[in-house]
Structures are given as C-alpha cells and as structure tokens.
Scaffold this motif. Structure first.
Motif, PDB file in Angstrom:
ATOM      1  N   THR A 325       0.816  -1.205   0.000  1.00  0.00           N
ATOM      2  CA  THR A 325       0.000   0.000   0.000  1.00  0.00           C
ATOM      3  C   THR A 325       0.854   1.261   0.000  1.00  0.00           C
ATOM      4  O   THR A 325       1.707   1.454   0.868  1.00  0.00           O
ATOM      5  CB  THR A 325      -0.932   0.009   1.222  1.00  0.00           C
ATOM      6  N   THR A 329       1.197   0.192  -4.923  1.00  0.00           N
ATOM      7  CA  THR A 329      -0.093   0.771  -5.309  1.00  0.00           C
ATOM      8  C   THR A 329       0.002   2.289  -5.227  1.00  0.00           C
ATOM      9  O   THR A 329       0.900   2.834  -4.591  1.00  0.00           O
ATOM     10  CB  THR A 329      -1.226   0.262  -4.402  1.00  0.00           C
ATOM     11  N   GLY A 331      -1.757   4.359  -3.667  1.00  0.00           N
ATOM     12  CA  GLY A 331      -2.054   4.937  -2.361  1.00  0.00           C
ATOM     13  C   GLY A 331      -3.304   5.801  -2.330  1.00  0.00           C
ATOM     14  O   GLY A 331      -3.701   6.257  -1.264  1.00  0.00           O
ATOM     15  N   ARG A 332      -3.930   6.002  -3.485  1.00  0.00           N
ATOM     16  CA  ARG A 332      -5.180   6.775  -3.497  1.00  0.00           C
ATOM     17  C   ARG A 332      -6.346   5.794  -3.536  1.00  0.00           C
ATOM     18  O   ARG A 332      -6.977   5.560  -4.573  1.00  0.00           O
ATOM     19  CB  ARG A 332      -5.230   7.728  -4.686  1.00  0.00           C
ATOM     20  N   ALA A 333      -6.591   5.214  -2.375  1.00  0.00           N
ATOM     21  CA  ALA A 333      -7.663   4.227  -2.273  1.00  0.00           C
ATOM     22  C   ALA A 333      -9.022   4.922  -2.286  1.00  0.00           C
ATOM     23  O   ALA A 333      -9.140   6.108  -1.962  1.00  0.00           O
ATOM     24  CB  ALA A 333      -7.490   3.426  -0.988  1.00  0.00           C
ATOM     25  N   HIS A 362      -2.921   5.750   3.955  1.00  0.00           N
ATOM     26  CA  HIS A 362      -3.669   6.024   2.729  1.00  0.00           C
ATOM     27  C   HIS A 362      -5.156   5.675   2.866  1.00  0.00           C
ATOM     28  O   HIS A 362      -6.010   6.317   2.244  1.00  0.00           O
ATOM     29  CB  HIS A 362      -3.052   5.241   1.563  1.00  0.00           C
ATOM     30  N   ALA A 366      -8.615   7.944   2.158  1.00  0.00           N
ATOM     31  CA  ALA A 366      -9.770   7.516   1.361  1.00  0.00           C
ATOM     32  C   ALA A 366     -11.070   7.731   2.130  1.00  0.00           C
ATOM     33  O   ALA A 366     -12.085   8.174   1.562  1.00  0.00           O
ATOM     34  CB  ALA A 366      -9.606   6.042   0.990  1.00  0.00           C
ATOM     35  N   GLN A 429     -10.777  -6.919  -1.717  1.00  0.00           N
ATOM     36  CA  GLN A 429     -10.567  -5.529  -1.342  1.00  0.00           C
ATOM     37  C   GLN A 429     -10.202  -5.460   0.134  1.00  0.00           C
ATOM     38  O   GLN A 429     -10.463  -6.393   0.898  1.00  0.00           O
ATOM     39  CB  GLN A 429     -11.828  -4.696  -1.618  1.00  0.00           C
ATOM     40  N   ASP A 448      -7.643  -0.268  -3.727  1.00  0.00           N
ATOM     41  CA  ASP A 448      -6.467   0.473  -4.165  1.00  0.00           C
ATOM     42  C   ASP A 448      -5.994  -0.158  -5.476  1.00  0.00           C
ATOM     43  O   ASP A 448      -6.173  -1.359  -5.702  1.00  0.00           O
ATOM     44  CB  ASP A 448      -5.365   0.379  -3.108  1.00  0.00           C
ATOM     45  N   GLU A 449      -5.396   0.639  -6.340  1.00  0.00           N
ATOM     46  CA  GLU A 449      -4.935   0.146  -7.628  1.00  0.00           C
ATOM     47  C   GLU A 449      -3.422   0.223  -7.706  1.00  0.00           C
ATOM     48  O   GLU A 449      -2.782   1.075  -7.091  1.00  0.00           O
ATOM     49  CB  GLU A 449      -5.552   0.971  -8.769  1.00  0.00           C
TER      50      GLU A 449
END
Length: 634
Positions: A325, A329, A331-333, A362, A366, A429, A448-449
C-alpha cells in the motif's frame, strides 16, 4: 585526496606550462646553457607557483593529521630532480601535477555543485497576506508557520505549505523530477522552489525556509557527499599507508642503485622517477570521483542516497522486498462499500473519519475523501493512537473506539463473522472494521490500484539482474493476490497478512541469501526499512519520517526511478572497478619501467598525471547518466 589550488594561480600555471616545456627542450638543445640562463627566472617561477602550494598542503597534512600524503612525494621528487641537475624535469613535474590538481578539483567541483544549484532556484521574497487581507512582499526567510502566502502565475513557491484556496498546475520537476505539471487544489501539499504555472492560489506555510524540502535535500546530499563509502575509506587508508611504503622504497632504491655502481646523481634521479611512478594518486581519487558523480546524478533525478555506502550496497542487492500500500499501489484508495450494522451510514462514517483523522495512512485519506464527498461532519474523537500493522484506537463522548483489520478486531474480542460482514471478507478488497469494545459497528471496503509504473519497474529490476522480488502486506491474501497478479508476481512471491514484526522477520530470513533492499512509504515501515541492507522510502518529498528512516529516498512516486537508481548504482560500481584496475595497472607499468628500463622522469610524470586525470574523467561520465525523467504524456 585533499588537493586544492587558488583560482588566481591559473594564469601563472598556464605560463608555467609553456616555460616548463620550453626548458625541457632547452636541456637538450646545443645552446642550452645560454637559453637556460635566459629562462632561469621562469624556472624559479615554475618552482614557486607549482611547489609552494603543494608543499604547504603536504606540511599542513603532516602537521594536522600526521599523515605523509602524495603531495609530499611530488615535492620530494621535484627537489631530487633539481639536486641532481635536472631542474627542467622537476619543473615539468610540478607544472603537470599542479594542472592535474586544478583539473581534478574543478571536475569534482562539478559533481559537488550539481545539487547546490538548487539554491539558485529558491525565491528570495514572498507575497504574504496580512491580517487585514492586504498583500505585502517580505523576505522568504521571514515566513513563519501559519502565514498565508499568495502564489501568482509564474511565481516560485517560497517554502513548503498546503494550498488553502484556488487551483492551478505546479511544476515539481525541481523536487520530484516529474516532467508533467501536477494539479493542485485545496488540501494539496506544495514544495519550495516549485513553480506555479497558472491560477492564483493561497498557501498556508507548514515549514520555514530552514526546514523546507529543498533545505533538507541540500543538507542530506551534503552529508552524503561527506560520508565515506567503504571503498572510499579503503582507498584513503591505502593511499596514506602506501605513501609511506613508496617513500621507504625510494630510499631503498637509491641505496640499491648507488650500491650497484651508479653515480649518486643517477641513483637519486632513478629514485625520484620511482617516487612519481609509484605514487597512488589515481588509485586514491578514482573512487570518490565515481561516487560523487553518481550521487549528484541521482539527486538531479529525485533520488537521494545517504552516502556512498548506500550507493555501493544497492549495487550488490539481488533481492527486493516491497510494501504494497502506497508503494506498489498508488495509495489513493477509494471507499467502494459501507456496511453500518445499525443502518446509519452517516453516523458510522462520521465516527470512522473522526478516528482516522489523525492517521497518515492512505486508507484514512480515502475515508476522509468519502466523508467530504457526502458532505458529512467529522465526529470529535480524542486520544487517537496508531497501532502499526493493526489500526487505530481513540475515544469519543460515548467511550473507546477502535478501527482496523481482523487482527485488531480479534485482539478486542470482537466477532466479525456476522453474515453482513462475512460477504466483505470474501472480496479482493481491503476491509476496515469499526468497533466499540467487543461490539462491531460496521465495516468499509477500500480498493487500491497498482501504480501505472510498478509493473514496468519490477520488470526492469529483473532485467537488471535482481534475482528475487517479493511483496509484503498486512492485507488479506485475496487483496494481495489481485495486486500481485497485476504486477506479474507469482503467488509464492506474495506474502499477505503480515504484521510489522513479520516483515522484519522475513527480511532477516532473506538477508541470509544475499543483500536485501526493502521499499516502503517510510511512515509505517520504519522497522523493516532499518532491518534491510538498504531501506528505500517511496514518495519521500516533504516527509521527515521517510528521510530519517531510509538509506535511499525517492522523492517522486514514480516506481521506475527505483529501477534507474539500481542501474546507476551498478554502473557506478563498474566504473569504480574500471578505475581501480586501470590505476593499479598503470602504476605497475610505470614502476616496472622505473626499476628495470631507465624510465625518464618526464615520461613517468606524464603517465602518472595523465592516468590520474583519466580516472577522474571516467568517473565524471556518471554525471551524464542521471535518473531518467518520464516522457511527457500526450
């Protein structure tokens, strides 16, 4: 080597070079006596211009540190040449030695000045908003935390701060190396010396000029350049001791040549030649030339090494361990689902946001964005305490609260196997539970992506010779498998459900098979960063925690910078090896010529000084190999 020369002697040395070469020719011309007499004042000038600064450095080093250094060897050789009637050769020696010294200082100065160029980018003034709403121009150094600064189009940001009003694009290339402007709006962080491209914005100062990101970058790089890498320490140690060996060897060689029937002048001339041929200038300077160049090249690309030791160790790393995370990723979940067991989602999110308000994680960001999007009030929660790897604890007007993962829920004695919550646990998720004591109030799903640059960066690391890559996360395995699959990681390279101590333990296991680098966000992974051979903090611009915890700080959040830094460290290691092989080989060749083949002193001088300059120039090639900047998107 600590060698320097006043700049105002450059003209004198240029003249001395011509005179020295002319006198070398005069010594072999039939009319040399007459020409030598005419050039005698020039000879004295050469010895003064080239000899006095060198002698001063040699005596200072001997007096201050009780060290016989290379300067002393050159002075001894020049004096010996003059004593045996070869002052022209001594003049050439001092001239070339002084010129090579100047070239080295200026060349290495390029490496040292690369990061200091940031100082010129720092604005001297700022537009501060007064209590009455007016705008006044003040010196940037007068700004205090809490001041409101007006950023106009084209202006540089005077210090670190947070945007409080307005919107615009900021060019952050000076800090992160990112070539594309970054859109900023209320709540976004901005850094000193970045450029406001458009729009008018108000910024609240969060750090004074002395503590800004630029100031800390300059301090960090200055400290890094002052710190000695292992190979630098060895080359300096070798140079100091080897100098004593060369002095003793020259004395022995003089005695041996004299004892073999040579005239004492010839024996002293041969000893002086050996002094020059065996001097380890190139060996001593070859390592810092490469290290300083690589450190500066990396800094220009937004990668800060805490010294040459970190650079050298990164080159030897064959295992990379990554936090998930905020590292692999983006970090903009985003909150994708909310389950409030009492049905009141607004109250549930308000409590959760109040508890997470003090967290830098993060997921907390969100949740805050979801609450703002819904226009909800954040509940007042006090005594918030983070539990790294578990969650966060706090208290509101009704009593204690907690929010976190299943480990924290289990510790609190709360059951999360209710039907409504079981469905969340089956998703790929991240799930955050909120509870009060043993009672669970609900949960949220957060997705998160992977960063767009992560897959390419991992592939580049593998192509660069990295043997093993693993991902570590405290998330559930379905979440970890989803992200890892997108990045091309095999299931056995993915470690999920890990607490901070589990990460430290796993890194310790990996270090048994080679050098290990751990890459994290520098906030929640301090222990793992410290345990690895090389700790690397991602997105460290403005983060004091990251800069303190890691050995390497990537100011940008572009993962491909990591692969570039690894490549640069390996290239620096190769250049160091090239320099050392060349320097040692050239020295052995010159010494062999001096001992067995009557090597002339001028040729020994040219070989010695030429080799020294060549290894410096080879190291400076790294300055032209900076961390790549991303191509503009279009």
């Amino acid at each position: 080597m600590k060698r320097s020369l006043p700049v105002d002697l450059s003209l004198v040395l240029s003249l001395a070079t011509v005179l020295g070469m002319a006198m070398a020719v005069a010594g072999r011309w039939p009319a040399h006596e007459l020409l030598g007499a005419l050039l005698a004042p020039g000879l004295a000038l050469v010895y003064l211009a080239g000899g006095l600064p060198t002698a001063w450095r040699a005596v200072s080093e001997l007096w201050r540190a009780h060290v016989l250094d290379i300067d002393l060897l050159m002075i001894a050789a020049a004096i010996a040449a003059a004593v045996v009637g070869a002052p022209f050769e001594g003049a050439v020696l001092l001239t070339l030695f002084s010129i090579s010294t100047t070239l080295e200082e200026r060349a290495l100065g390029r490496a040292r000045r690369a990061i200091e160029a940031l100082m010129a980018l720092r604005p001297e003034t700022a537009l501060r908003r007064t209590a009455g709403g007016a705008v006044e121009e003040v010196a940037a150094g007068e700004l205090a935390i809490g001041d409101v600064v007006v950023l106009r189009p084209g202006a540089r940001v005077p210090t670190d701060g947070v945007i409080t009003a307005g919107r615009g694009g900021i060019d952050e290339a000076n800090i992160t190396g990112e070539s594309m402007p970054v859109s900023k709006e209320a709540g976004a962080q901005v850094f000193e010396a970045t450029v406001n491209l458009d729009g008018v914005m108000d910024m609240t100062v969060t750090k004074t000029v002395g503590d800004s990101t630029i100031a800390r970058m300059i301090r960090l790089v200055t400290e890094a350049q002052a710190a000695r890498a292992p190979s630098e320490r060895f080359s300096e140690w070798f140079g100091q001791r080897y100098t004593v060996v060369v002095m003793a060897g020259a004395v022995i060689a003089f005695a041996a040549f004299w004892g073999l029937g040579r005239e004492w002048e010839q024996a002293l001339y041969r000893a002086a030649t050996l002094l020059v041929a065996a001097s380890p200038c190139a060996i001593v300077i070859s390592v810092p030339a490469a290290i300083l160049s690589a450190l500066s090249a990396a800094a220009r690309g937004g990668v800060l090494f805490k010294g040459g030791a970190a650079l050298e160790t990164l080159a030897a790393v064959d295992t990379f361990a990554f936090d998930k995370t905020g590292t692999l990723t983006n970090g903009r979940a985003e909150v994708t689902r909310v389950v409030a067991l009492d049905g009141d989602e607004a109250r549930f999110l308000s409590l959760l946001a109040g508890l997470e308000a003090g967290s830098e994680h993060h997921i907390a960001a969100a949740i805050a964005r979801e609450v703002r999007a819904r226009g909800l009030e954040v509940a007042k929660v006090v005594d918030a305490t983070a539990r790294p790897g578990f969650g966060i604890l706090g208290r509101d007007e009704d009593g204690p609260l907690w929010a976190g993962n299943p480990y924290l829920a289990e510790e609190m004695g709360a059951r999360i196997d209710r039907h409504e919550l079981r469905a969340l646990a089956d998703t790929a998720q991240t799930v955050v539970y909120l509870g009060r004591g043993q009672r669970v109030l609900g949960a949220v799903c957060v997705a998160d992506e992977a960063r767009p640059s992560s897959a390419a960066a991992l592939a580049a690391l593998r192509r660069g010779g990295v043997r093993r890559i693993v991902m570590m996360t405290g998330d559930r395995r379905p979440v970890a498998l989803r992200i890892g699959g997108e990045l091309g990681l095999a299931p056995d390279e993915i470690h999920a459900g890990m607490l901070p101590e589990d990460k430290v333990r796993r890194i310790a296991e990996l270090t048994r098979d080679g050098k290990v680098a751990f890459v994290g966000d520098g906030v929640n992974d301090a222990a793992a960063l410290a345990r690895a051979d090389v700790g690397i903090a991602m997105g460290a611009a403005g983060s004091e925690v990251a800069l303190q915890a890691a050995d390497v700080a990537l100011l940008s959040e572009d993962m491909e910078r990591l692969a570039d830094a690894h490549r640069l460290s390996r290239r620096a290691s190769a250049v160091i090896r090239q320099n050392l092989v060349f320097a040692i080989g050239a020295m052995l060749l010159l010494v062999t010529g001096g001992l067995f083949f009557d090597l002339p002193l001028p040729l020994a001088v040219i070989g010695h000084e030429g080799g020294t300059v060549l290894v410096v120039l080879n190291g400076l090639r790294l300055l032209s190999d900076p961390i790549r900047r991303p191509k503009p998107r279009g």
